[in-house]
Enzyme design. Structure first.
Site, short mmCIF file in Angstrom:
data_model
loop_
_atom_site.label_atom_id
_atom_site.label_comp_id
_atom_site.label_asym_id
_atom_site.label_seq_id
_atom_site.Cartn_x
_atom_site.Cartn_y
_atom_site.Cartn_z
N LYS A 143 0.85 -1.20 0.00
CA LYS A 143 0.00 0.00 0.00
C LYS A 143 0.88 1.24 0.00
O LYS A 143 2.04 1.23 0.43
CB LYS A 143 -0.95 0.02 1.19
CG LYS A 143 -0.28 0.15 2.58
CD LYS A 143 0.01 1.57 3.00
CE LYS A 143 0.77 1.63 4.33
NZ LYS A 143 1.31 2.97 4.64
N ASP B 35 -2.75 -1.41 10.23
CA ASP B 35 -2.91 -1.42 8.77
C ASP B 35 -3.57 -2.70 8.25
O ASP B 35 -3.94 -2.77 7.07
CB ASP B 35 -1.55 -1.26 8.08
CG ASP B 35 -1.03 0.16 8.12
OD1 ASP B 35 -1.84 1.09 8.32
OD2 ASP B 35 0.19 0.35 7.96
#
Length: 297
Positions: free
Chosen positions: A10, A136
Site C-alpha cells: 500500500k 494497517d
C-alpha cells in the site's frame, strides 16, 4: 489442500495525525491505495495442528514475531481450529519500508486460511480480527482504496485513483515508526486536505491527486534521514508528477501520469538507489485468492 494469496503493498495518498489517544496510539486520517507490487503467500494445510513458516528473504522472522504467523495463530485459537498450516512467504515488498508488507501478509493469511480451514468469516469479521494484529491490517483485508480513521482500523471504501504509474524507491535504512511519531508535534503540523483528496478521487482528477499528496510524518523522517529527502528531491527532478513518502518511511513514491516518463524516473533513481520498482495502482478491489487441492495458480 493448498492455497495461494497475493499480498499487495500500500501507499498513502494522504496521512494526517489528529491527536494522541489515551491508549498511546494516535487518531489518524489516512487515504490509502494498493499497488501491484505484492508478496505471495502459499498456505499448505497441516494435519498435525502445527503452524510453521518459511520466508524467501532471510531478514524476516519465522516465528511469532511474523505478522502472518500471528494471523494464523489468532484465527486458530479464536475459532478452535484443529488443523495447522505451513506458510511460505515469497517477499517482493521491501522490508520495513512504510508499504505495509507485514500487514498485507497478515491480511492475506487471514483470507487464505478462512477458506483453507473453512472458518467462514465475512470480510468485515476478518478485518476486525486483523485489527488485533496491526493498525494497517484491516485496510489490507479490504484492499482497494479507502479512508482509514481511528488508529487506522475504521475503513471507508473510496473510488480507486485514475490509472497512474508508481515508482517506489527505498534507501537501505530502517526507520522506527515509534520514533517518528514521537518526534511529531500535532499542535504545529500542517494538516492534510483529506476532504479535497476524496473529492479528487471521486472526480478521477489525476493532477489534483498529485498536487494534494501530503504526509505529516514526512517532515520528521526527512530530518532524521537526509537520504530520504535526497530521493524525494531526485524523483521530483526526474519528472514525477507527485512525490511523497509512504507511511513513516523510508520508501518514497512518485505518481506519474504519462507512461513515457516512467523509464526516465526509474532509471534515474537506479543510478544511486538499488531498491526501485515501477508498478501500477491496483484498480480493482481485493487481492486474488486461489485454492486448489493439488497446486496453485
Amino acid at each position: 489442500m493448498k492455497c495461494s494469496v497475493k499480498a499487495p503493498a500500500k501507499i498513502n495518498l494522504s496521512l494526517d495525525v489528529l491527536d494522541k489517544r489515551s491508549d498511546g496510539y494516535h487518531n489518524v486520517e489516512m487515504i490509502m491505495t494498493m499497488v501491484d507490487l505484492a508478496d505471495r503467500i502459499d498456505l499448505t494445510k497441516r494435519e498435525d495442528g502445527r503452524i510453521s513458516i518459511d520466508v524467501s528473504e532471510g531478514f524476516v522472522p519465522v516465528d511469532e514475531r511474523n505478522f502472518a504467523y500471528q494471523a494464523a495463530a489468532l484465527l486458530k485459537k479464536r475459532f478452535s481450529v484443529k488443523a495447522g498450516v505451513h506458510i511460505y512467504i515469497t517477499k517482493r515488498i521491501p522490508i520495513a519500508a512504510g508499504l505495509a508488507g507485514g500487514s498485507s501478509d497478515a491480511a492475506a493469511t487471514l483470507k487464505g486460511l478462512n477458506e483453507l480451514w473453512g472458518v467462514g468469516l465475512s470480510v468485515e469479521e476478518l478485518a476486525t480480527l486483523g485489527a488485533e494484529i496491526g493498525s494497517d491490517v484491516p485496510f489490507c483485508v479490504y484492499g482497494g482504496t479507502a479512508l482509514a480513521t481511528g488508529r487506522g482500523e475504521i475503513i471507508e471504501p473510496l473510488p480507486a485513483p485514475p490509472p497512474l504509474w508508481v515508482v517506489l524507491a527505498k534507501p537501505p535504512i530502517g526507520v522506527s515508526t515509534a520514533h517518528v511519531y514521537g518526534g511529531l508535534d500535532v499542535n504545529t503540523i500542517q494538516h492534510a486536505k483529506t476532504s479535497e483528496m476524496i473529492d479528487a478521487l471521486k472526480r478521477q482528477d489525476g493532477q489534483a491527486i498529485c498536487h494534494l499528496l501530503h504526509n505529516v510524518l514526512e517532515g520528521v523522517t526527512l530530518k532524521l534521514h537526509p537520504e530520504v529527502a535526497h530521493i524525494k528531491e531526485q524523483m521530483q527532478r526526474f519528472g514525477a508528477d507527485g512525490v511523497l513518502m509512504s507511511g513513516s518511511g523510508p520508501t518514497v513514491f512518485g505518481l506519474i501520469e504519462k507512461e513515457s516518463r516512467v523509464n526516465r524516473v526509474y532509471n534515474g533513481l537506479r543510478g544511486f538507489c538499488v531498491d526501485v520498482h515501477a508498478v501500477r495502482l491496483i484498480r480493482l478491489g481485493e487481492a486474488c485468492l486461489n485454492t486448489d487441492k493439488d497446486d496453485m495458480l
